[in-house]
Design an enzyme around this catalytic site. Structure first.
Site, PDB file in Angstrom:
ATOM      1  N   ARG A  94       3.390  -9.416 -80.923  1.00  0.00           N
ATOM      2  CA  ARG A  94       2.481  -9.723 -79.841  1.00  0.00           C
ATOM      3  C   ARG A  94       1.162  -8.972 -79.973  1.00  0.00           C
ATOM      4  NH1 ARG A  94       3.442 -10.230 -74.137  1.00  0.00           N
ATOM      5  NH2 ARG A  94       1.363 -10.529 -73.306  1.00  0.00           N
TER       6      ARG A  94
ATOM      7  N   ALA B 135       3.168 -16.449 -68.736  1.00  0.00           N
ATOM      8  CA  ALA B 135       2.709 -15.060 -68.760  1.00  0.00           C
ATOM      9  C   ALA B 135       3.835 -14.119 -68.393  1.00  0.00           C
ATOM     10  CB  ALA B 135       1.556 -14.875 -67.771  1.00  0.00           C
ATOM     11  N   ASP B 136       3.939 -13.029 -69.120  1.00  0.00           N
ATOM     12  CA  ASP B 136       4.868 -11.989 -68.696  1.00  0.00           C
ATOM     13  C   ASP B 136       4.052 -10.858 -68.066  1.00  0.00           C
ATOM     14  OD1 ASP B 136       5.452 -10.795 -72.100  1.00  0.00           O
ATOM     15  OD2 ASP B 136       3.708 -10.605 -70.796  1.00  0.00           O
ATOM     16  N   SER B 137       4.689  -9.737 -67.777  1.00  0.00           N
ATOM     17  CA  SER B 137       3.986  -8.678 -67.048  1.00  0.00           C
ATOM     18  C   SER B 137       2.819  -8.121 -67.861  1.00  0.00           C
ATOM     19  CB  SER B 137       4.953  -7.562 -66.666  1.00  0.00           C
ATOM     20  OG  SER B 137       5.646  -7.112 -67.812  1.00  0.00           O
TER      21      SER B 137
END
Lengths: 240, 186
Positions: A94, B135-137
């Protein structure tokens, strides 16, 4: 504790919670097996999903805890007996759009920023940033009281030297005789483990230290799950 | 009045009254804010409503035309107003915040689209939830950082983590922009 992983899921899905609980739950005090399909769920007052034990006599000591985290391609569910748990997963690759140190300065504790600042290789720095993120998220989720209960800059998670994947938690306290020093409490209370799942993700797990077994290492069993079909054992490991 | 409280008792019209299950009574009041009040975003508004029993708990979900936009803001995108028991007075105190301007919502949408690398086909509305967009945190926090840079504001960490939709982000931004000491263009 057990972690179940499901990979290659598409973005829009709804998680059927009972399907992620392992097919055979460990028996607890009553020595009976519990059918996962009979479990009911609810949210605590802060919005954290929990098992709803409708007939329990001593609900302060819930037999089963779980927590879920997911990315685009993986869902992880951590299940524990008797202790609260938090889990967070992130894709190893990521990319962070902002400068990693600027991000850390904004949200992490001073000690964590210092730690990241000493890493010269930007790729290693990025990976350590993500590892720290998952560990911190796992702690807040294990606490289950929402983000305001533990703002990220009020606690530090650091590697335990001599261990691989072992971390501990230090809470910074500003109440001290020397205003320029922050006292840190690094005693136990919470245990951490950091693992890699499916070669693609970091997973951080945080459990509360069980008073009965204080200081005992965390045993983590990882299974890959096809809901309602099979559980495949991936690994079993002790984190000191 | 001088302390920023406006009484609009005459403006309140009762539109609909019905009972809902559980014995509660639901009355719908329609309140048109005159144009001169369009700038009131954080002023409390008090009005008299008939048939209010002081021992009940009331929750008000409002529909408001804001700033001549002629846009009906639904309760889901609007800060719902709830208040507890009030003792003696029949005046109800509300806090009404106008939802953010469409331009702000648009700018937030652009930043979200960029952060989450959404394709141009992906539809974004004010109600779009970050989590539904993938979306994640960590994404949410990155979005907030980008919004801070774009609008030159500073968001509290707990506010940052609690934003779940584009509308919520836009509302928070306008709130913070308005609170800045000297008016600065964005």
């Amino acid at each position: 504790m057990r972690i179940s992983i499901m990979s290659q899921m598409q973005r829009s899905f709804s998680i059927d919670l009972p399907s992620l609980i392992p097919l055979q739950l460990p028996s607890h005090q009553t020595n009976k097996e519990v059918d996962p399909r009979s479990l009911m769920f609810k949210k605590n007052v802060y919005g954290k999903p929990e098992v709803d034990w409708q007939n329990c006599k001593n609900c302060n000591n819930q037999p089963l805890h779980f927590n879920i985290s997911h990315t685009d391609s993986l869902i992880a569910c951590g299940v524990t007996v008797h202790v609260p748990v938090g889990i967070d997963v992130e894709d190893k690759e990521r990319k962070i759009k902002h400068d990693v140190l600027a991000f850390a300065k904004r949200f992490y504790s001073a000690d964590e920023v210092n730690f990241l600042a000493t890493i010269r290789d930007p790729e290693v720095q990025r990976k350590d940033f993500i590892k720290l993120w998952t560990l911190k998220e796992a702690y807040v989720k294990a606490l289950g009281k929402g983000f305001s209960a533990a703002p990220f800059n009020t606690f530090t998670i650091q590697c335990v030297p001599g261990t691989e994947g072992g971390y501990n938690l230090c809470k910074t306290s500003e109440v001290t005789a020397h205003p320029l020093e922050e006292t840190k409490k690094c005693n136990g209370g919470w245990k951490f483990a950091l693992l890699e799942l499916a070669d693609s993700h970091y997973a951080a797990v945080c459990t509360e230290d069980d008073q009965a077994n204080e200081g005992a290492p965390m045993r983590v069993i990882v299974r890959k799950t096809i809901p309602f079909v099979e559980d495949q054992l991936i690994s079993e490991r002790i984190f000191l | 009045s001088g302390n920023g409280v406006v009484s609009v008792s005459s403006a309140l019209e009762q539109k609909d009254s019905s009972s809902c299950t559980g014995g509660c009574v639901r009355s719908v009041y329609w309140l048109n804010l005159p144009p001169s009040m369009a700038s009131l975003s954080t002023t409390s508004l008090s009005f008299k409503a008939p048939s209010i029993q002081s021992t009940r708990i009331y929750q008000v979900i409002s529909f408001v035309y804001c700033n001549h936009h002629q846009v009906l803001h639904k309760a889901s995108s609007f800060k719902s107003i709830s208040f507890g028991r009030f003792q003696s007075s029949k005046r109800l105190r509300l806090q009404i915040s106008c939802a953010a301007k469409p331009e702000t919502v648009q700018k937030v949408g652009d930043i979200v689209r960029e952060q989450l690398a959404l394709s141009t086909d992906t539809a974004l509305t004010a109600e779009s939830k970050f989590s539904a967009l993938g979306a994640d945190s960590l994404d949410t926090v990155e979005i907030v950082m980008a919004l801070e840079e774009k609008f030159d504001i500073s968001v509290e960490e707990t506010d940052a983590q609690n934003i779940t939709t584009i509308q919520e982000a836009a509302d928070l931004i306008e709130d913070l922009v308005q609170k800045k000491p000297a008016a600065q263009g964005s």
